[in-house]
Design a protein around this motif. Sequence first.
Motif, PDB file in Angstrom:
ATOM      1  N   UNK A  58       0.828  -1.201   0.000  1.00 31.64           N
ATOM      2  CA  UNK A  58       0.000   0.000   0.000  1.00 31.64           C
ATOM      3  C   UNK A  58       0.865   1.256   0.000  1.00 31.64           C
ATOM      4  N   UNK A  59       1.967   1.230   0.772  1.00 32.62           N
ATOM      5  CA  UNK A  59       2.890   2.374   0.784  1.00 32.62           C
ATOM      6  C   UNK A  59       3.522   2.573  -0.603  1.00 32.62           C
ATOM      7  N   UNK A  60       3.849   1.467  -1.265  1.00 31.99           N
ATOM      8  CA  UNK A  60       4.409   1.544  -2.621  1.00 31.99           C
ATOM      9  C   UNK A  60       3.377   2.105  -3.595  1.00 31.99           C
ATOM     10  N   UNK A  61       2.123   1.751  -3.398  1.00 29.02           N
ATOM     11  CA  UNK A  61       1.051   2.247  -4.266  1.00 29.02           C
ATOM     12  C   UNK A  61       0.918   3.758  -4.155  1.00 29.02           C
ATOM     13  N   UNK A  62       0.988   4.266  -2.936  1.00 27.28           N
ATOM     14  CA  UNK A  62       0.875   5.717  -2.733  1.00 27.28           C
ATOM     15  C   UNK A  62       2.021   6.437  -3.441  1.00 27.28           C
ATOM     16  N   UNK A  63       3.242   5.893  -3.308  1.00 28.82           N
ATOM     17  CA  UNK A  63       4.402   6.499  -3.981  1.00 28.82           C
ATOM     18  C   UNK A  63       4.216   6.468  -5.496  1.00 28.82           C
ATOM     19  N   UNK A  64       3.708   5.354  -5.979  1.00 21.03           N
ATOM     20  CA  UNK A  64       3.519   5.178  -7.424  1.00 21.03           C
ATOM     21  C   UNK A  64       2.551   6.208  -7.992  1.00 21.03           C
ATOM     22  N   UNK A  65       1.417   6.405  -7.303  1.00 22.09           N
ATOM     23  CA  UNK A  65       0.405   7.335  -7.815  1.00 22.09           C
ATOM     24  C   UNK A  65       0.915   8.780  -7.781  1.00 22.09           C
ATOM     25  N   UNK A  66       1.699   9.104  -6.766  1.00 24.55           N
ATOM     26  CA  UNK A  66       2.271  10.454  -6.708  1.00 24.55           C
ATOM     27  C   UNK A  66       3.335  10.645  -7.782  1.00 24.55           C
ATOM     28  N   UNK A  67       4.190   9.633  -7.967  1.00 22.58           N
ATOM     29  CA  UNK A  67       5.267   9.740  -8.962  1.00 22.58           C
ATOM     30  C   UNK A  67       4.723   9.841 -10.385  1.00 22.58           C
ATOM     31  N   UNK A  68       3.503   9.311 -10.598  1.00 22.23           N
ATOM     32  CA  UNK A  68       2.902   9.374 -11.942  1.00 22.23           C
ATOM     33  C   UNK A  68       2.665  10.819 -12.375  1.00 22.23           C
ATOM     34  N   UNK A  69       2.623  11.737 -11.400  1.00 19.65           N
ATOM     35  CA  UNK A  69       2.393  13.146 -11.731  1.00 19.65           C
ATOM     36  C   UNK A  69       3.644  13.843 -12.269  1.00 19.65           C
ATOM     37  N   UNK A  70       4.823  13.196 -12.143  1.00 18.60           N
ATOM     38  CA  UNK A  70       6.057  13.846 -12.599  1.00 18.60           C
ATOM     39  C   UNK A  70       5.977  14.151 -14.089  1.00 18.60           C
TER      40      UNK A  70
END
Length: 841
Positions: A58-70
């Motif tokens: 779940x922590x990895x998922x949160x990072x992934x969704x935020x990083x998609x905004x780069x």
Amino acid sequence: MTRIKIDYGIDLGTTNSAISRIEHGEPTIKKTDTLKDTMPSCVYINKKRAIQVGDSAYNALKRQKLNAMKNWDSGKDNAFIEFKRTMGTDMKYNSSNLGEELSSEQLSAEVLKTLKSFVKDENINSIVITVPAAFKNNQKESTREAAKLAGFNHIELLQEPVAASMSYGLDSNKKDGFWLVFDFGGGTFDAALLKVEEGIMKVVDTEGDNYLGGKNLDFAIVDEIILPYLSDNYSIDSILKDDIKKQSLRNSMKYYAEEAKIKLSFNDTHNILSDLGDIPGEDDEGEEFELDITVTQSDMEKAVSPVFQKAIDVSLELLKRNNLMGSSLDSLILVGGPTYSPVLRRMLEEQICVPDTSADPMTVVSKGAALYASTIDVSEEVREQTRDKTKIQLEISNAGSTVETEEFIPIKILKDKTEGEIPEKVFAEITRGDKAWSSGKVEINTIGEVVEIQLNEGKTNVFEVVLYDKQGNILESEPSSFSIIQGSKIGSATLPYNIGVELKDKATGKVRFRTLKGLEKNQTIPAVGTKNGLKTQKQIRPGMESDFIKIPLYEGEHAAEGTRAIYNEHITDIKISGADLPSLLPESSDVDLTVNIDRSEKITVIAYFPYLDYSTEIGVDTTKASIETPWLENEIRKAKGSIVELKVDGNFHNGKLQKVETDLEQIEKSFRNNKNDVDGKQEVLTNLRKSLKTIDEINDMNEWPKLEESLKEEFYRLEDANKELGNSKTIKVVDQFRSQLDEVIRTKDVKLGSVLLEEIGDFFFQMTMIYQLIGMVQLFDRDFNTFHWADRNTARSLINKGLQIVGENPSVEGLRPVIIALFDLLPIEERPSGDDSVLVG
């Protein structure tokens, strides 16, 4: 330990999952690797291709969704959640680290494997898994598939509200009255009405929405609180206009929304805060995003109350159709994390009744599943794999639950399952767990003996079984214990939908949904449905794969009878071809259908052909749901067009029409936000169906004046034809139509009027068939190039033959074979008779 009952229950949730086991007669949550009761239903594949499940994922998922905004790129997903909402669809989740696509079933299997790993002292082969009551058949089949992938050999499914009520009922002092289970989970909503009499619980009715849950609350908070904040403080116009960028932004903000939702379940305010750099995206002017929003209960209520209202409306409709009000309920049981919300609890108290908060909404389903599992025997196949045949094998036929304080338990020795020596005399002593009651030593044998046992009230009673020989030596036996729940007894679950088939109506020629007798909504399961005397539309030649009968199986909602296909959920098409039959099946042959549904709602179909005295049995392999974006967009457009037509007909001030117009605006908005999301499109279709039903109801109210005019016009035309072409037999039929017409006009019955209109038209066609056949030949000749002929040369030749007959000596006998042959050259959708592979009934 060898188990004779399943004993393990899993709540496989959209956002969180849990596993429970019966220990010393009590349902006990097995703690996760982080010592929590529940685990996020989240899967992550790391760069080393290792699979992680739970909190770390779940922590990895949160990072992934935020990083998609780069770079506004969501193409490198490796963490996944909420795949329960796409169970039963053809949705695939692409993992860049793994280099392959994963199905919802594969991801769910990883969650199940991880839950299984929390049990350290034994291997688990059998399991009860809960599913939403509103789950469709293909979603249940997908759940079974996931469980098989996770290594379970014996899988039982249980509806989530039934599991919750079982857990609640064991601890509750309320043993009579009506209970409403309000199950608002992470991705689905179920409402189940139960009637309880002296502790015996029976499901009366269910209703639900597979695309309404915590996910909808999260996005409501994003759309109503976070995005307006960003719009006010940043330049994001280009982002909002781009579907992919907008969805990426919404997905990344969802985690802040979820945190706010949880915090405001227990606090008056919450600050959504982020530090500079936490959110990697930039606005249109290159400025980095930061969040600093103070959210109050009032803000939260404005954002989420429309979502909660949908669930409350479902519950109120459920109560209404069972002639109940909120004040009629003895218990309103809350299930699911979102039910902690003070907004929801206040709304429930105002609109239904004060909810009972004694049960833990997060664990009540998993514990209930374990309780149910303690009443279900392990399958014989699994038992054979785990038997220790060196011990004396016993068969103990105990009820899993009861409201009685005394029970009679049959017990016998299974000689054929025991490899060791069995003494000439064997005695069994059954002792209750508290040691306050014992049966004494009772002689048992291979024939069987019945032992009367005493139960403590209001709890799970565990009994130890010890065998002795005549010298008093202890003999090893299996099983060596059993348990019985006293004080509540769950009745069988019920069908959440009408199960039926699409048939061609012999009166109207329309293909419509027809419920099978015995498989109506709320029928107790297991259940058997039948439909006899159906007719084939064409002959089926033996050995010919191209000749087939199609039996489209559907699940229909409440009041689905006679509705069109879009209203109902397609299970599968069963095809029986000439290759399946021993000899020729003539046109208009009888077909008798029998559909069996077991306690886990697995479907088997038996088709019997009296002419051949032959039966064929087919296990239902459900299809994956797939929704094409252009098709769904067109259906929304058509629905909006229907509203315009209703307004033209003078319905401007119809309250129902105004509401459905508002609903359609929300549906269209949701569609725009979820064009590329399988789960989102499923949700849009579910809501669109509800709006279409309302549109049809309004149409029915406005249809009568037009229908009355058409009925009179058709009848007068038939009367004129009868005067010219009729005889004594047709006069009687026309007189009968006249009396039926008078009755329909008196009652203004739209449904009966529509059928009568079709029947009058059919009879007129039969009476004037020669003219109709001539007209068809002329139509095919005139519009030849507009039809998609399978063989244009053959079609042209047949039409020329028909024109020759018309010019020389027209007759029904001469023209009918020509028209039939022409129909066979047309695609099914272009034939006036529609699909000739479905049965007539």
